[in-house]
Design an enzyme around this catalytic site. Structure first.
Site, short mmCIF file in Angstrom:
data_model
loop_
_atom_site.label_atom_id
_atom_site.label_comp_id
_atom_site.label_asym_id
_atom_site.label_seq_id
_atom_site.Cartn_x
_atom_site.Cartn_y
_atom_site.Cartn_z
N GLU A 179 0.88 -1.16 -0.08
CA GLU A 179 -0.07 -0.03 -0.01
C GLU A 179 0.91 1.29 0.09
OE1 GLU A 179 -2.36 0.28 3.45
OE2 GLU A 179 -3.62 1.90 2.80
N LYS A 182 3.98 14.78 30.69
CA LYS A 182 5.47 14.06 30.61
C LYS A 182 5.36 13.22 29.43
CE LYS A 182 7.37 13.52 35.30
NZ LYS A 182 7.89 12.44 36.23
N CYS A 221 -5.51 -3.08 2.18
CA CYS A 221 -5.42 -3.30 3.49
C CYS A 221 -6.70 -3.39 4.18
CB CYS A 221 -4.75 -2.21 4.08
SG CYS A 221 -3.89 -2.63 5.65
N LYS A 229 -9.29 2.78 -2.70
CA LYS A 229 -9.65 2.08 -1.30
C LYS A 229 -11.16 2.40 -0.84
CE LYS A 229 -7.34 1.27 3.01
NZ LYS A 229 -5.99 1.62 3.97
N SER A 286 0.21 -2.85 7.20
CA SER A 286 -0.27 -3.24 8.41
C SER A 286 0.70 -3.43 9.33
CB SER A 286 -1.09 -4.64 8.14
OG SER A 286 -1.67 -5.09 9.23
#
Lengths: 538, 538
Positions: B43, B505, B146, B110, B172
């Site tokens: 892809e 953080k 995908c 797609k 993937s």
């Protein structure tokens, strides 16, 4: 027939459902006392906006749904329209509920889910297609939520469904000029739909986003007949007679530089407050950026909550120290001087064996900046005060900043403010009262990390750099189109090269306040590992 | 009828269109020599995956489209199926093109766009609804990309459209166990659709993501008859006779700990390589985390590219120094000792006037960690080597780390590795050759920032903490459901409180390698300012 509609423009805290609920209940009571028939709140007011991935937590959604029921139970003699996230048939919606007589009498689920810029709503919510109308005193009101009314068609769909007045719950983030764009697009649609509209926006700072309020009512011709203040909480009632809103107060829009200043003040205040800090500290260099951040912090928090630290090195000019003291004194904040030489010398000695034979380069400059970072973080840790980072968007764009050095801190108020705008904001602030010495505004910018250093030794002049950055970063223009605007090849390629190279620094920078259409936050998602080179290759 | 299909499992670099194009052209040539009829790539192979917001740049899309035409021009005697982003009628699609006879002979866009977890495809692409079939030697092949084949219905739709073999282009990403989930779901669908499928995945590291390859061919019963290796580039040809794939090599799946180790090595190697670093450095403490990172770095880059720095303080035990030296020597890397006391003492003296009267707290511990950060960053800056951060996911979760101190660095290999897994990975690495001294694995973990300090003084034991963290962070479970699994109230509430508090953080932490279903990266988007408190309140 007369209907009184209250616009509840408030500042909610993301995920503080108890506090948001209390605020909503108090506002409903206030609206009742003002004899409103219905009070309209902003989008997702129960949870605050945007709750981001908290929306994946079942317990969080259940708490929000329970809060709606709790509020509903107390509603009597008024309608309340509130926004919340809720499940229907196993799908999560961005919803609005109409509460009356102790229960939910109508519900609407957002149709248009924004998934661009800072918005990820298709990550969380299902899109509905239905309209929702409810009646008060024989008047049919329609519900819409934010993005719905930016899309052509949804206002019209509601009109066709029989809406006489459209209510809109919003969480529409601020950037410079957004308020004009917003009113232009929405009121433009009303001119064809011929339906009056009530627009309620939240206010407040939420991490990088500022919400500016400016809630309004427009008549069926798209004329604004009422506008709430920008950046302030306000509950106002507008009367409709036979679906015609009666003209009320129309708060004027602020001039751009004023609205930007107010957005920055609100952003600092809410970040400190919503995160429970005792106040703020910052490093004061004698330069324009830290001078402006100091003024913003004092305006946001009060002088007693702000502390300034001067950290001169061997390269710091006397005038920098003098000006920093003048600024701190003019604003009445406590300040300290901590020269960084002892730490710089210690690191220098520690690194001598490894650096023997290598030339001085930016490494040595970075050590100075990082010594300041260590001092400031120590004070922040000891006192529970937020360290404000003073870098601006021009520096963040080109990486003219030291990671863990001057980039250290919890919040970066100027992260989305280009250097040229820093000057305009400083001049605006001085027009209220003189707090930034004229010499700070007048002298050439310098990091003071090397002898006689000037920003313009490394970068194009800001008058050239800033517009190139805006075209490249905010408008995604390729180099050839930027060159076509008349900029020099070497300036354009220098700026673009630096922007391309410094994504790794930005990724570790503290959050800052978004005031442009594209900040370095949720709205610019660039890879670090990247072969993209935006420069003009001829 | 016999058709030979080549699976091109390669490592592309995001946005390095020239390099990706060259790699594709070379692979097409190789496939021709293997007499393949068609070669299938992964892809968006032209741009690498995921290009993120580069997809908003017109110039970038135009370059990608031009590259497709350039590749097409050279195609002769073979079909090539490549993935790229392209405009159609002003909309951007995630597309696949079939190249033959010097031109594009078919195109697919797609249908199913993932917008969850690490995926933001609805931010960039429009979703198409059409199927695309093309024929080679009278065999009808369908194109899918995908997410399409994870969704029930799309394989079936292609079968109904007449597909005899389904080709799938994928990017993937890996996490532990993903390869089994992937094959189970996809092959499960084939059992009803009765259509063979060719699955091509990319490999490589891209910032936080690892792609593991494991491309495969399944027959019409969903049985896997060919599988490429995991984590390696490979071009393989599978023969189909009358649409039945002929069984070939089936590479075994790696055991979990091995696949995690290989993913981490690949991630470090690709981050260093794709960002052009000269090598890597790290601080070696004598603890297990830095020992593992050192081994990973050496396995990724070779010993000559890695440098270790020991930075003892007054709290560092002799055995820590001894073990760190043993590790560095066992792996054959250059190492230095730079005691941090001179810098710590300098800061202590500088801060004495301000800290007079205050008690020692974590401030003093943080100063030590930050002195190490300054030293490491100085070496990184001077040498152009990537500083690897050695903290693990348990620490990142609860904030048991110092911002700008041990969190300093460009890349954090263990950011998504819980402490218990750090031990398992260390033991696995030692099973290949003994590089981590047994004492490092056996001694109780300590930050060595205060006398006799142990992690378990501040945190629940990792055997308790780690599973609580996984349930709270990866599965979004509320406290009551975690308690129902048998954990103690005080441990659950302590862990949750720390996770909730430390988002600030994590926001400034370096990127790390994702090996779980939910890392602290693009797949966990939490607000910093947040009233959410996940603890059990009874």
């Amino acid at each position: 027939m007369t209907i009184k509609i209250a616009l509840a423009q408030f500042n909610f805290t993301v995920a503080d459902i108890a506090a948001n609920t209390a605020k909503i209940i108090a506002a409903v009571e206030q609206a009742k006392q003002l004899q409103a028939d219905v009070v309209v709140f902003s989008e997702l007011c129960i949870t605050g906006y945007p709750p981001e991935d908290l929306l994946f937590r079942n317990d969080f959604i259940r708490q929000a749904e329970q809060a709606v029921l709790d509020i509903a139970a107390g509603i009597e003699g008024i309608h309340a329209v509130i926004g919340y996230p809720g499940y229907r048939d196993g799908l999560l919606y961005n919803s609005a509920a109409v509460l009356a007589d102790g229960r939910i009498i109508a519900e609407y689920h957002k149709n248009a889910l924004p998934n661009y810029g800072v918005f990820d709503e298709q990550r969380y919510f299902s899109a509905a297609t239905q309209t929702t109308l409810f009646s008060i005193k024989n008047t049919r009101l329609a519900l819409t939520i934010c993005e719905d009314i930016w899309q052509p068609g949804i206002i019209e769909k509601n009109r066709q469904a029989g809406a006489e007045i459209i209510l809109t719950l919003n969480a529409s983030p601020f950037h410079a000029g957004k308020v004009h764009q917003r009113e232009e697009i929405i009121c433009g649609q009303l001119q064809s739909a011929k339906t009056p509209l009530v627009y309620v926006n939240q206010i407040g700072g939420q991490d990088e986003l500022i919400f500016d309020g400016a809630s309004f009512v427009a008549d069926r011709n798209g004329e604004i007949v009422f506008r709430a203040a920008e950046f302030e909480e306000q509950l106002s009632v507008v009367e409709f007679i036979d679906c015609q809103p009666i003209a009320g107060q129309i708060a004027a829009h602020y001039q751009p530089v004023i609205s930007e200043y107010k957005a920055l003040v609100l952003g600092v205040r809410d970040y400190v407050r919503k995160n429970g800090f005792q106040g703020a500290i910052l490093g004061l260099s004698g330069g324009i950026d830290s001078a402006l951040v100091l003024a913003l912090a004092v305006d946001a928090l009060g002088a007693d909550k702000v502390e300034a630290v001067l950290m001169p090195s061997r390269y710091t000019l006397d005038m920098s120290i003098e000006d920093a003291c003048l600024e701190a004194d003019a604003l009445g904040v406590k300040w300290h001087i901590i020269p960084i030489e002892p730490a710089v010398e210690a690191f220098s000695r520690m690194l001598t064996p490894l650096f023997a034979g290598s030339r001085q380069d930016t490494t040595e400059e970075n050590i100075q900046a990082r010594c300041r970072g260590v001092v400031l973080m120590a004070l922040s840790n000891k006192q529970g005060k937020l360290l404000l980072t003073t870098g601006n968007k021009s520096e963040m764009s080109v990486g003219y900043a030291t990671l863990y050095g001057d980039m250290a801190g919890g919040f970066a108020p100027l992260k989305d403010v280009y250097k040229l705008l820093v000057y305009r904001l400083a001049e605006y602030r001085n027009s209220l009262s003189p707090v930034i010495p004229p010499r700070v505004i007048g002298r050439p910018p310098s990091a003071e990390l090397a002898p006689d250093q000037k920003d313009e030794d490394s970068l194009p002049p800001y008058a050239v750099l800033d517009p190139i950055l805006a075209l490249y970063i905010e408008q995604d223009l390729p180099a050839d189109e930027i060159l076509a605007r008349g900029y020099r090849l070497e300036d354009v390629n220098r700026a673009i090269t630096l922007v391309d190279r410094n994504e790794y620094k930005r990724r570790q920078s503290p959050p800052g306040i978004r005031i442009t259409p594209k900040a370095f936050g949720r709205d610019r998602r660039y890879p670090i590992s990247s072969g993209y080179r935006g420069i003009y290759k001829g």
